[in-house]
Design a protein around this motif. Structure first.
Motif, PDB file in Angstrom:
ATOM      1  N   GLY A 212       0.785  -1.225   0.000  1.00  0.00           N
ATOM      2  CA  GLY A 212       0.000   0.000   0.000  1.00  0.00           C
ATOM      3  C   GLY A 212       0.818   1.277   0.000  1.00  0.00           C
ATOM      4  O   GLY A 212       0.263   2.360   0.122  1.00  0.00           O
ATOM      5  N   ARG A 213       2.135   1.152  -0.130  1.00  0.00           N
ATOM      6  CA  ARG A 213       3.017   2.322  -0.154  1.00  0.00           C
ATOM      7  C   ARG A 213       3.782   2.355  -1.463  1.00  0.00           C
ATOM      8  O   ARG A 213       4.065   1.313  -2.059  1.00  0.00           O
ATOM      9  CB  ARG A 213       3.996   2.264   1.008  1.00  0.00           C
ATOM     10  CG  ARG A 213       3.274   2.275   2.355  1.00  0.00           C
ATOM     11  CD  ARG A 213       4.231   2.247   3.483  1.00  0.00           C
ATOM     12  NE  ARG A 213       4.688   3.622   3.728  1.00  0.00           N
ATOM     13  CZ  ARG A 213       5.530   3.936   4.682  1.00  0.00           C
ATOM     14  NH1 ARG A 213       6.041   3.012   5.459  1.00  0.00           N
ATOM     15  NH2 ARG A 213       5.895   5.186   4.866  1.00  0.00           N
ATOM     16  N   VAL A 214       4.132   3.563  -1.898  1.00  0.00           N
ATOM     17  CA  VAL A 214       4.874   3.745  -3.144  1.00  0.00           C
ATOM     18  C   VAL A 214       6.351   3.909  -2.794  1.00  0.00           C
ATOM     19  O   VAL A 214       6.720   4.743  -1.966  1.00  0.00           O
ATOM     20  CB  VAL A 214       4.349   4.969  -3.926  1.00  0.00           C
ATOM     21  CG1 VAL A 214       5.139   5.161  -5.210  1.00  0.00           C
ATOM     22  CG2 VAL A 214       2.863   4.806  -4.226  1.00  0.00           C
ATOM     23  N   TRP A 215       7.186   3.085  -3.444  1.00  0.00           N
ATOM     24  CA  TRP A 215       8.622   3.033  -3.178  1.00  0.00           C
ATOM     25  C   TRP A 215       9.410   3.286  -4.459  1.00  0.00           C
ATOM     26  O   TRP A 215       8.996   2.853  -5.530  1.00  0.00           O
ATOM     27  CB  TRP A 215       9.015   1.635  -2.696  1.00  0.00           C
ATOM     28  CG  TRP A 215       8.340   1.206  -1.447  1.00  0.00           C
ATOM     29  CD1 TRP A 215       7.118   0.613  -1.338  1.00  0.00           C
ATOM     30  CD2 TRP A 215       8.845   1.319  -0.126  1.00  0.00           C
ATOM     31  NE1 TRP A 215       6.828   0.357  -0.027  1.00  0.00           N
ATOM     32  CE2 TRP A 215       7.878   0.775   0.739  1.00  0.00           C
ATOM     33  CE3 TRP A 215      10.029   1.826   0.409  1.00  0.00           C
ATOM     34  CZ2 TRP A 215       8.066   0.736   2.117  1.00  0.00           C
ATOM     35  CZ3 TRP A 215      10.208   1.777   1.776  1.00  0.00           C
ATOM     36  CH2 TRP A 215       9.236   1.239   2.619  1.00  0.00           C
ATOM     37  N   PRO A 216      10.573   3.911  -4.346  1.00  0.00           N
ATOM     38  CA  PRO A 216      11.490   3.916  -5.487  1.00  0.00           C
ATOM     39  C   PRO A 216      11.915   2.467  -5.754  1.00  0.00           C
ATOM     40  O   PRO A 216      12.177   1.722  -4.796  1.00  0.00           O
ATOM     41  CB  PRO A 216      12.684   4.742  -5.001  1.00  0.00           C
ATOM     42  CG  PRO A 216      12.218   5.466  -3.781  1.00  0.00           C
ATOM     43  CD  PRO A 216      11.124   4.643  -3.200  1.00  0.00           C
ATOM     44  N   VAL A 217      11.962   2.045  -6.993  1.00  0.00           N
ATOM     45  CA  VAL A 217      12.262   0.636  -7.278  1.00  0.00           C
ATOM     46  C   VAL A 217      13.621   0.214  -6.741  1.00  0.00           C
ATOM     47  O   VAL A 217      13.768  -0.896  -6.227  1.00  0.00           O
ATOM     48  CB  VAL A 217      12.159   0.288  -8.781  1.00  0.00           C
ATOM     49  CG1 VAL A 217      10.726   0.370  -9.266  1.00  0.00           C
ATOM     50  CG2 VAL A 217      13.078   1.116  -9.629  1.00  0.00           C
ATOM     51  N   LYS A 218      14.616   1.086  -6.842  1.00  0.00           N
ATOM     52  CA  LYS A 218      15.953   0.701  -6.367  1.00  0.00           C
ATOM     53  C   LYS A 218      15.971   0.529  -4.853  1.00  0.00           C
ATOM     54  O   LYS A 218      16.620  -0.373  -4.336  1.00  0.00           O
ATOM     55  CB  LYS A 218      17.018   1.692  -6.829  1.00  0.00           C
ATOM     56  CG  LYS A 218      17.318   1.534  -8.324  1.00  0.00           C
ATOM     57  CD  LYS A 218      18.548   2.273  -8.750  1.00  0.00           C
ATOM     58  CE  LYS A 218      19.782   1.526  -8.298  1.00  0.00           C
ATOM     59  NZ  LYS A 218      21.009   2.030  -8.930  1.00  0.00           N
ATOM     60  N   GLN A 219      15.266   1.371  -4.120  1.00  0.00           N
ATOM     61  CA  GLN A 219      15.220   1.213  -2.677  1.00  0.00           C
ATOM     62  C   GLN A 219      14.524  -0.093  -2.303  1.00  0.00           C
ATOM     63  O   GLN A 219      15.017  -0.848  -1.461  1.00  0.00           O
ATOM     64  CB  GLN A 219      14.495   2.380  -2.011  1.00  0.00           C
ATOM     65  CG  GLN A 219      14.440   2.214  -0.489  1.00  0.00           C
ATOM     66  CD  GLN A 219      13.535   3.207   0.213  1.00  0.00           C
ATOM     67  OE1 GLN A 219      12.771   3.936  -0.428  1.00  0.00           O
ATOM     68  NE2 GLN A 219      13.616   3.244   1.533  1.00  0.00           N
ATOM     69  N   ALA A 220      13.371  -0.361  -2.909  1.00  0.00           N
ATOM     70  CA  ALA A 220      12.633  -1.583  -2.579  1.00  0.00           C
ATOM     71  C   ALA A 220      13.482  -2.819  -2.863  1.00  0.00           C
ATOM     72  O   ALA A 220      13.553  -3.742  -2.043  1.00  0.00           O
ATOM     73  CB  ALA A 220      11.325  -1.637  -3.374  1.00  0.00           C
ATOM     74  N   PHE A 221      14.149  -2.839  -4.005  1.00  0.00           N
ATOM     75  CA  PHE A 221      14.970  -3.992  -4.373  1.00  0.00           C
ATOM     76  C   PHE A 221      16.189  -4.101  -3.464  1.00  0.00           C
ATOM     77  O   PHE A 221      16.572  -5.197  -3.049  1.00  0.00           O
ATOM     78  CB  PHE A 221      15.385  -3.889  -5.841  1.00  0.00           C
ATOM     79  CG  PHE A 221      16.019  -5.131  -6.381  1.00  0.00           C
ATOM     80  CD1 PHE A 221      15.263  -6.270  -6.604  1.00  0.00           C
ATOM     81  CD2 PHE A 221      17.371  -5.168  -6.671  1.00  0.00           C
ATOM     82  CE1 PHE A 221      15.852  -7.420  -7.111  1.00  0.00           C
ATOM     83  CE2 PHE A 221      17.961  -6.314  -7.175  1.00  0.00           C
ATOM     84  CZ  PHE A 221      17.204  -7.446  -7.398  1.00  0.00           C
ATOM     85  N   SER A 222      16.777  -2.971  -3.114  1.00  0.00           N
ATOM     86  CA  SER A 222      17.940  -2.967  -2.230  1.00  0.00           C
ATOM     87  C   SER A 222      17.587  -3.525  -0.854  1.00  0.00           C
ATOM     88  O   SER A 222      18.300  -4.379  -0.310  1.00  0.00           O
ATOM     89  CB  SER A 222      18.484  -1.541  -2.096  1.00  0.00           C
ATOM     90  OG  SER A 222      19.562  -1.507  -1.188  1.00  0.00           O
ATOM     91  N   VAL A 223      16.484  -3.071  -0.293  1.00  0.00           N
ATOM     92  CA  VAL A 223      16.058  -3.559   1.025  1.00  0.00           C
ATOM     93  C   VAL A 223      15.706  -5.045   0.945  1.00  0.00           C
ATOM     94  O   VAL A 223      16.066  -5.829   1.826  1.00  0.00           O
ATOM     95  CB  VAL A 223      14.875  -2.729   1.570  1.00  0.00           C
ATOM     96  CG1 VAL A 223      14.291  -3.360   2.828  1.00  0.00           C
ATOM     97  CG2 VAL A 223      15.309  -1.297   1.843  1.00  0.00           C
ATOM     98  N   ALA A 224      15.031  -5.440  -0.117  1.00  0.00           N
ATOM     99  CA  ALA A 224      14.614  -6.842  -0.264  1.00  0.00           C
ATOM    100  C   ALA A 224      15.793  -7.796  -0.404  1.00  0.00           C
ATOM    101  O   ALA A 224      15.747  -8.922   0.089  1.00  0.00           O
ATOM    102  CB  ALA A 224      13.681  -6.987  -1.462  1.00  0.00           C
ATOM    103  N   THR A 225      16.854  -7.341  -1.065  1.00  0.00           N
ATOM    104  CA  THR A 225      17.988  -8.233  -1.338  1.00  0.00           C
ATOM    105  C   THR A 225      19.191  -7.984  -0.441  1.00  0.00           C
ATOM    106  O   THR A 225      20.062  -8.847  -0.322  1.00  0.00           O
ATOM    107  CB  THR A 225      18.464  -8.070  -2.796  1.00  0.00           C
ATOM    108  OG1 THR A 225      18.905  -6.713  -2.987  1.00  0.00           O
ATOM    109  CG2 THR A 225      17.369  -8.437  -3.785  1.00  0.00           C
TER     110      THR A 225
END
Length: 79
Positions: free
Chosen positions: A38-51
């Protein structure tokens, strides 16, 4: 889902991404965003946190491709 980025193997699913983003705040939005939990994230931040990979170890197209494969919708911000 299994994939390799920057020579490192990952095995994560969409729920892993949601869990790993909990407790984080979205940074400034850029051209490409992704909606997760339900939140909008910069793609690089989301991927960085996930990986756990630092932003400079991958390009945004890698983040967009893998997040899409995980079932998340990528949005393009028009500035």
């Amino acid at each position: 889902m299994q994939f390799t980025t920057d020579g490192q193997a990952f095995d994560i699913d969409s729920e892993d991404v949601v869990q790993r983003l909990r407790g984080h705040e979205p940074e400034r939005l850029h051209q490409y965003t992704v909606t997760i939990g339900g939140r909008v994230w910069p793609v690089k931040q989301a991927f960085s946190v996930a990986t756990g990979l630092p932003h400079h170890r991958f390009r945004s197209n890698t983040a967009r491709r893998q997040l899409t494969r995980l079932g998340f919708k990528i949005n393009e911000e028009i500035n």
